[in-house]
Design a protein around this motif. Structure first.
Motif, PDB file in Angstrom:
ATOM      1  N   GLU A   6       0.685  -1.022  -0.422  1.00 56.96           N
ATOM      2  CA  GLU A   6       0.003  -0.366  -0.075  1.00 56.96           C
ATOM      3  C   GLU A   6       0.991   1.111  -0.254  1.00 56.96           C
ATOM      4  OE1 GLU A   6      -2.926   0.270  -0.183  1.00 56.96           O
ATOM      5  OE2 GLU A   6      -3.741  -1.205  -0.065  1.00 56.96           O
ATOM      6  N   ASN A   7       1.924   1.156   0.982  1.00 56.08           N
ATOM      7  CA  ASN A   7       2.991   2.020   1.044  1.00 56.08           C
ATOM      8  C   ASN A   7       3.553   2.541  -0.198  1.00 56.08           C
ATOM      9  OD1 ASN A   7       1.961   2.809   4.015  1.00 56.08           O
ATOM     10  ND2 ASN A   7       3.917   1.997   4.260  1.00 56.08           N
ATOM     11  N   LEU A   8       4.124   1.578  -0.389  1.00 57.64           N
ATOM     12  CA  LEU A   8       5.047   1.978  -2.023  1.00 57.64           C
ATOM     13  C   LEU A   8       3.310   2.297  -3.320  1.00 57.64           C
ATOM     14  CD1 LEU A   8       7.775   0.770  -3.478  1.00 57.64           C
ATOM     15  CD2 LEU A   8       6.028  -1.026  -4.561  1.00 57.64           C
ATOM     16  N   CYS A   9       2.379   1.921  -3.522  1.00 58.34           N
ATOM     17  CA  CYS A   9       1.817   1.808  -4.704  1.00 58.34           C
ATOM     18  C   CYS A   9       1.370   3.209  -4.936  1.00 58.34           C
ATOM     19  CB  CYS A   9       0.704   0.939  -4.659  1.00 58.34           C
ATOM     20  SG  CYS A   9       0.985  -0.450  -5.216  1.00 58.34           S
ATOM     21  N   ASN A  10       1.202   4.034  -3.324  1.00 56.25           N
ATOM     22  CA  ASN A  10       0.952   5.149  -3.441  1.00 56.25           C
ATOM     23  C   ASN A  10       2.168   6.526  -3.741  1.00 56.25           C
ATOM     24  OD1 ASN A  10      -2.377   5.216  -2.455  1.00 56.25           O
ATOM     25  ND2 ASN A  10      -1.444   4.470  -0.237  1.00 56.25           N
TER      26      ASN A  10
END
Length: 197
Positions: A45-49
């Motif tokens: 989630e953090n990466l894709c945001n």
């Protein structure tokens, strides 16, 4: 106290649930082409945001495999992303090699050959970044970033040569998405370990 039959039944149910819950889903459905709805990890989630991500939806979908979700840290996630990027680049390179065999204009052949070289470079770079993630995230960040211009030049050559191949353009787009994911993960690794490099 429960009669022995009820106790046996409860024990059988408990053991059945316990034994089935420990089976990995990949053993039940090996290499299935079905999209299992696997919830993404906080790491994904953090990466894709992240700011560098070109297509959040693609990022979440590409990183929705159980193997990726199980990644314990940024380095593991980065390694998996680089492997996915290399695999995608290899699949696209195979498409280029198929299309080169078909008759076409000299200009189209020149563009396709240029793209083949760009993809060979991309595959080597993705693989090289895997080994650099632990030792030198800053170099890994640079090495993944320079893949993008190679693929952009390939696209430009295809357009100039009027090569009509939607599958190639889709492959180019996906590789650029993996580049953006690789850039984001290597930037994150640099921030996580600022004093080491």
């Amino acid at each position: 106290m429960a009669p022995p039959n009820k106790l046996c039944l409860v024990l059988v149910i408990f053991l059945s649930i316990f034994s089935f819950s420990s089976l990995p889903t990949t053993a039940i459905i090996p290499n299935a082409n079905i999209s299992l709805s696997v919830p993404s990890s906080q790491l994904v989630e953090n990466l894709c945001n992240g700011k560098a991500i070109q297509n959040r939806r693609f990022c979440l979908k590409a990183l929705s495999t159980p193997e990726v979700i199980a990644a314990m840290d940024t380095t593991q996630l980065g390694t998996l992303i680089m492997k996915l990027g290399a695999a995608n680049a290899k699949a696209t390179l195979n498409l280029y090699n198929e299309i080169i065999k078909k008759p076409g204009s000299p200009q189209a052949l020149k563009a396709l050959n240029m793209c083949v070289e760009a993809y060979k470079y991309a595959i080597l770079s993705f693989e090289m970044v895997c080994s650099e993630l632990v030792e030198d995230p800053q170099t890994a960040n640079y090495d993944v970033a320079v893949i993008g211009p190679e693929i952009a030049n390939c696209e430009k050559e295809l357009i100039n040569a009027k090569v009509q191949a939607p599958r190639l353009l889709a492959g180019n787009r996906f590789v650029k998405y993996y580049v953006s994911m690789g850039y984001e993960i290597t930037s994150t690794l640099e921030l996580e370990n600022p004093n080491e490099y």
